[in-house]
Design an enzyme around this catalytic site. Structure first.
Site, PDB file in Angstrom:
ATOM      1  N   HIS A 378       0.706  -1.064  -0.046  1.00 15.84           N
ATOM      2  CA  HIS A 378      -0.139   0.006   0.006  1.00 15.84           C
ATOM      3  C   HIS A 378       0.925   1.375   0.067  1.00 15.84           C
ATOM      4  O   HIS A 378       0.195   2.367   0.023  1.00 15.84           O
ATOM      5  CB  HIS A 378      -1.036   0.109   1.319  1.00 15.84           C
ATOM      6  CG  HIS A 378      -2.113  -0.747   1.131  1.00 15.84           C
ATOM      7  ND1 HIS A 378      -3.322  -0.605   0.336  1.00 15.84           N
ATOM      8  CD2 HIS A 378      -2.289  -2.137   1.409  1.00 15.84           C
ATOM      9  CE1 HIS A 378      -4.318  -1.502   0.577  1.00 15.84           C
ATOM     10  NE2 HIS A 378      -3.586  -2.439   0.986  1.00 15.84           N
ATOM     11  N   LYS A 569      -8.452  14.299   3.733  1.00 18.00           N
ATOM     12  CA  LYS A 569      -7.672  13.018   3.803  1.00 18.00           C
ATOM     13  C   LYS A 569      -6.942  13.033   5.153  1.00 18.00           C
ATOM     14  O   LYS A 569      -6.891  14.268   5.544  1.00 18.00           O
ATOM     15  CB  LYS A 569      -6.858  12.829   2.364  1.00 18.00           C
ATOM     16  CG  LYS A 569      -6.142  14.088   1.974  1.00 18.00           C
ATOM     17  CD  LYS A 569      -5.483  14.142   0.793  1.00 18.00           C
ATOM     18  CE  LYS A 569      -6.300  14.237  -0.315  1.00 18.00           C
ATOM     19  NZ  LYS A 569      -6.272  13.082  -1.291  1.00 18.00           N
ATOM     20  N   ARG A 570      -6.158  12.101   5.241  1.00 13.78           N
ATOM     21  CA  ARG A 570      -5.402  12.006   6.345  1.00 13.78           C
ATOM     22  C   ARG A 570      -4.312  13.395   6.235  1.00 13.78           C
ATOM     23  O   ARG A 570      -3.882  13.609   5.267  1.00 13.78           O
ATOM     24  CB  ARG A 570      -4.474  10.992   6.837  1.00 13.78           C
ATOM     25  CG  ARG A 570      -5.455   9.770   7.508  1.00 13.78           C
ATOM     26  CD  ARG A 570      -6.061  10.040   8.943  1.00 13.78           C
ATOM     27  NE  ARG A 570      -4.757  10.161   9.914  1.00 13.78           N
ATOM     28  CZ  ARG A 570      -4.435   9.187  10.647  1.00 13.78           C
ATOM     29  NH1 ARG A 570      -5.175   8.028  10.796  1.00 13.78           N
ATOM     30  NH2 ARG A 570      -3.401   9.340  11.487  1.00 13.78           N
ATOM     31  N   LYS A 575       0.981  14.550   1.165  1.00 10.50           N
ATOM     32  CA  LYS A 575      -0.266  14.934   0.589  1.00 10.50           C
ATOM     33  C   LYS A 575      -0.531  16.055   0.269  1.00 10.50           C
ATOM     34  O   LYS A 575      -1.346  16.735  -0.478  1.00 10.50           O
ATOM     35  CB  LYS A 575      -1.590  14.277   1.498  1.00 10.50           C
ATOM     36  CG  LYS A 575      -1.540  12.794   1.551  1.00 10.50           C
ATOM     37  CD  LYS A 575      -2.881  12.398   2.496  1.00 10.50           C
ATOM     38  CE  LYS A 575      -2.678  10.785   2.785  1.00 10.50           C
ATOM     39  NZ  LYS A 575      -3.387  10.150   1.684  1.00 10.50           N
ATOM     40  N   THR A 677      -8.474   6.903  -2.857  1.00 13.76           N
ATOM     41  CA  THR A 677      -9.869   6.010  -3.131  1.00 13.76           C
ATOM     42  C   THR A 677     -10.856   7.391  -2.671  1.00 13.76           C
ATOM     43  O   THR A 677     -11.918   7.397  -3.420  1.00 13.76           O
ATOM     44  CB  THR A 677     -10.056   4.972  -2.084  1.00 13.76           C
ATOM     45  OG1 THR A 677      -9.746   5.314  -1.088  1.00 13.76           O
ATOM     46  CG2 THR A 677      -9.478   3.774  -2.685  1.00 13.76           C
ATOM     47  N   LYS A 681     -14.401   8.718  -5.255  1.00 16.80           N
ATOM     48  CA  LYS A 681     -15.617   9.140  -4.409  1.00 16.80           C
ATOM     49  C   LYS A 681     -16.225  10.390  -4.895  1.00 16.80           C
ATOM     50  O   LYS A 681     -17.394  10.625  -5.285  1.00 16.80           O
ATOM     51  CB  LYS A 681     -15.335   8.869  -2.948  1.00 16.80           C
ATOM     52  CG  LYS A 681     -15.172   7.527  -2.447  1.00 16.80           C
ATOM     53  CD  LYS A 681     -14.692   7.347  -0.970  1.00 16.80           C
ATOM     54  CE  LYS A 681     -14.287   6.067  -0.738  1.00 16.80           C
ATOM     55  NZ  LYS A 681     -13.468   6.039   0.497  1.00 16.80           N
TER      56      LYS A 681
END
Length: 844
Positions: A378, A569-570, A575, A677, A681
């Site tokens: 992952h 998101k985290r 990110k 993911t 969405k």
């Protein structure tokens, strides 16, 4: 605008939510009142909302039970190959509405609750999220369970029943504060304890090598108590099982050793071993090498494998006799999927069971093990890779360390035979990393012990074989595969966005819910004015609804005509929430400089949790809240720009936010986000994406058409070239780009923290001097791309046409497609859309 329908009216007209037959409704009301009376021991005078929620949950659960028993009976008779999906995380969210959707009970329940004078949404809001996950990896496992049941696979999710899930996040004076998530406080109506299947799990002790083989002795025993949760497929009468283990001390715990502390202390010490299932580790993409975590990893694997072996051996002729004893058959009857390296101990544990307990020879056992297990990677981030110190291993699991040494000895011999004299290659590929403190590399263990290894998006799988696992790919190229992630369209469209699901169903029917590729058929309506209007209208209704939610829960008023721009998101440096911050500041500065210009209004919303020990991530949250404090109270800006930090982002908040989004921010440095993911969405719910060519964004742009995607920034090749060449120097960009310099100077000079001017000096220092993720290198391209977004938003019709292209391109990103590929290409199973017979509740 016409008055929007009430949720009750809206749901009543929706075909995709099942029919509300009269008998059905009457039956549900009777069952509801029966549960209120007999299960909850309340009457309507003293019952509260929570009681009503539990009464409804138990009523809906009743409809699962017959199908659940029937499904397990069906598997027992048919004896299919079974897949065991082992994960330390299952981020399930709420269960009630998802169960009603999958059983086609939603309209009937709505009507029954309405007739009882209650409000369905209020009852649904009483349910606690099952927050047994951190983010993507745990939510993926939950989507996979839904798809495996919907595709008729005999599948089991195995994990840990954490007493405390991911912490609840409070924002206090702009800072994240954690509080414990006591999600089981009022009980969980969806689980059934199964004490009759309790299993012993051993720790510590030592090994004895005897003529009859190896014995693991003087161990400490912890009991694993299973709790089963039903997983209904979509309208196919199949109900699979998620089994989560809870740790229990044995009755004789600490008493057999006549301990000096005495009886009371011995009973109090039971807590120590029951701590194994107390709390989820709250790290995303970060490895914390604590003994308790290794205990959790072994606990879930040891308990699960006992179940696997018991089920494999069990006769299908209704007797308790042990019938199957030929373990060569195991890979034909069992597939084990390891969700990241967290359950890697399944490999040495399966070897221990086969060799020490079932007395197979090593070579036979190893062949069985490899053909049974498969591993999903992952992440490529080095700080996330699990490397366990050998001393800890030797202390906690002495037999498993011996087995790992033996696996490695044989593997090293094999590598040496293929690459004679290449000692550096042996060192790189060893399961044991030498150095100051010797460590077990769990990813290497998983690759060597599995017949299939996969990444979770095409670009991620390519990066794996080119870099992290290059040596292993050269040795065994056939092992490596790609399985691009997906999401379940039941929860992430039908359930969370009924308005959009209905508009789609009016045009192309309902088949898309089980076959998301059908969405391609929407392309023929891309120029249909009525369809364009319907899509835009649903979005506007969802925005109004979310605006109301924000006002109720966060006391903030937002402009529902503004562009809803989300990054949820985290919180993590890779990110690049900091890149988003720089855009917020730049846009603010532009509005301030020319306040009379016609600016596209935006509400920029950022949400996500920071790991409690991740100082930088917590500072990033503080910066976002600080920017909001300035921007949101500046009268010159008005409602043209608002910056909101969404507190306590979780599955249930995602279900409310995502349908309202106009723009989805997917802006990680190319080569760092394995898949993502959330991106899928947003796309499925009618948002456009601004993003880098990273993770699944690459394939999303391919499916929707690059012209319908806002792509910017360096590609993986550009990042590699920069690292190989002159390197990344933040100061070059800072000195060359005036708007970037202005924004950075404002952060550094205390413009956003006037009471503590140096509050953000660490973040400034990070960005200027040791930013691994090259925020400034993509700043200019990002701002230009955001300008293009603003331009398009001013043309609602063209914007909505682009949205339709995106929705139509979502088919590939259903977890049904992902799971069908795992089944056929890794597990050797064939998915099926067949219904099994319903339990005979009434003779037709």
């Amino acid at each position: 605008m016409s008055k929007p329908l009430s949720d009750h009216d809206k749901r009543k007209q929706i075909s995709v939510r099942g029919l509300a037959g009269v008998e059905n409704v009457a039956e549900l009301k009777v069952a509801f009142n029966r549960h209120l009376h007999f299960t909850l021991v309340k009457d309507r005078n003293v019952a509260n909302k929570r009681d009503y929620y539990f009464a409804l949950a138990n009523t809906v659960r009743d409809h699962l039970v017959g199908r659940w028993i029937r499904t397990q009976q069906y598997y027992y008779e048919k004896d299919p190959k079974r897949v065991y999906y082992i994960s330390l995380e299952f981020y399930m969210g709420r269960t009630l509405q998802n169960t009603m959707v999958n059983l086609a009970l939603e309209n009937a329940c709505d009507e029954a609750i309405y007739q009882l004078g209650l409000d369905m949404e209020e009852l649904e809001d009483m349910e606690e999220d099952a927050g047994l996950g951190n983010g993507g990896l745990g939510r993926l496992a939950a989507c996979f369970l839904d798809s495996m049941a919907s595709l008729g696979l005999a599948a089991y999710g195995y994990g840990i029943r954490y007493e405390f899930g991911i912490f609840n996040q409070k924002i206090v004076n702009g800072w994240q504060v954690e509080e414990a998530d006591d999600w089981l406080r009022y009980g969980n109506p969806w689980e059934k304890a199964r004490p009759e299947y309790m299993r012993p799990v051993k720790f510590y002790g030592r090994t004895e090598h005897t003529p009859d083989g190896v014995k693991w002795v003087d161990t400490q025993v912890v009991l694993a108590l299973p709790y089963d949760t039903p997983i209904p497929g979509y309208r196919n009468n199949i109900v699979n099982t998620m089994r989560l283990w809870s740790a229990k001390a044995p009755c004789d715990f600490n008493l057999k050793d006549f301990n000096v502390g005495g009886y009371i202390q011995a009973v109090l010490d039971r807590n120590l071993c029951e701590n194994i299932s107390r709390v989820l580790y709250p790290n995303d993409n970060f490895f914390e090498g604590k003994e308790l975590r290794l205990k959790q990893e072994y606990f879930v694997v040891a308990a699960t494998l006992q179940d696997v072996v018991r089920r494999f051996k069990a006769s299908k002729f209704g007797s308790r006799e042990i019938v199957r004893t030929d373990f060569a058959e195991l890979p034909n009857k069992v597939a084990i999927q390891l969700n990241d390296t967290h359950p890697a101990m399944a490999i040495p544990e399966l070897m221990r069971v086969l060799v020490d307990e079932e007395k197979l020879g090593w070579d036979k056992a190893w062949d069985v093990c490899v053909r049974t297990c498969a591993y999903t990677n992952h992440t490529v981030l080095p700080e996330a890779l699990e490397r366990w110190p050998i001393d800890l291993f030797h202390h906690l699991l002495p037999r498993h360390l011996e087995i790992i040494y033996e696996i490695n000895r044989r593997f090293m011999e094999y590598v040496a035979s293929k690459f004679p004299g290449d000692n550096d290659r042996l060192r790189r590929m060893s399961l044991i990393e030498e150095g100051g403190c010797k460590k077990v590399n769990m990813a290497h263990l998983c690759i060597v012990g599995s017949h299939a290894v996969n990444g979770v998006a095409r670009i991620h799988s390519e990066i794996l074989i080119a870099t992290l696992f290059k040596d292993f790919y050269e040795l065994d190229p056939h092992k490596f595969q790609n399985k691009t992630n997906g999401i379940t369209p039941r929860r992430w469209l039908v359930m969370c966005n009924p308005g959009l699901a209905e508009v789609i169903a009016e045009k192309i029917g309902e088949e898309f819910i089980r076959d998301l590729d059908q969405l391609k058929r929407l392309l023929k309506f891309v120029n249909d004015d009525a369809f364009i209007r319907d899509i835009a209208k649903v979005k506007q209704e969802n925005k109004l609804k979310f605006a109301v939610h924000l006002e109720e829960h966060y006391k903030v008023k937002i402009n529902p005509q503004s562009m809803f721009d989300f990054q949820v998101k985290r919180i993590h440096e890779y990110k690049r929430q900091l890149l988003n911050c720089l855009h917020m500041i730049t846009y603010y500065n532009r509005i301030k400089k020319e306040p009379n210009k016609h600016w596209t209004p935006r509400t920029i919303m950022v949400g996500g949790k920071a790991a409690p020990g991740y100082h930088t991530a917590k500072m990033i949250i503080r910066l976002i809240t600080a920017i909001g404090e300035v921007v949101n109270h500046d009268p010159v800006v008005g409602d043209r720009l608002k910056v909101i930090f969404l507190e306590n982002y979780r599955v249930t908040l995602a279900e409310k936010a995502i349908p309202s989004a106009d723009l989805s921010e997917q802006i990680s440095t190319a080569g760092t986000e394995a898949s993502g993911t959330g991106n899928m969405k947003f796309m499925l719910n009618g948002a456009l994406t601004i993003g880098t060519m990273d993770g699944a964004n690459v394939e999303m742009a391919e499916e929707a058409g690059e012209e319908n995607f806002f792509i910017f920034g360096m590609r993986v090749e550009d990042v590699d070239a920069m690292d190989a060449g002159k390197g990344y120097h933040a100061s070059e960009y800072y000195n060359r780009i005036p708007e970037l310099k202005q924004a950075m100077d404002q952060i550094a000079g205390g413009f956003f923290s006037p009471k503590q001017p140096d509050l953000f000096k660490e973040l400034v220092d990070l960005l200027m001097h040791h930013d691994r993720f090259k925020v400034f290198a993509d700043y200019e391209a990002y701002i230009k791309c955001q300008d293009k977004v603003n331009q398009l938003y001013k043309n609602p019709k063209e914007w909505t046409k682009m949205v339709i292209h995106n929705i139509a391109g979502c088919g590939k990103f259903s977890s049904d497609r992902t799971i069908a590929q795992y089944a056929r290409e890794i597990w050797g199973m064939e998915p099926s859309l067949e219904k099994i017979p319903a339990p005979d509740e009434k003779l037709k």
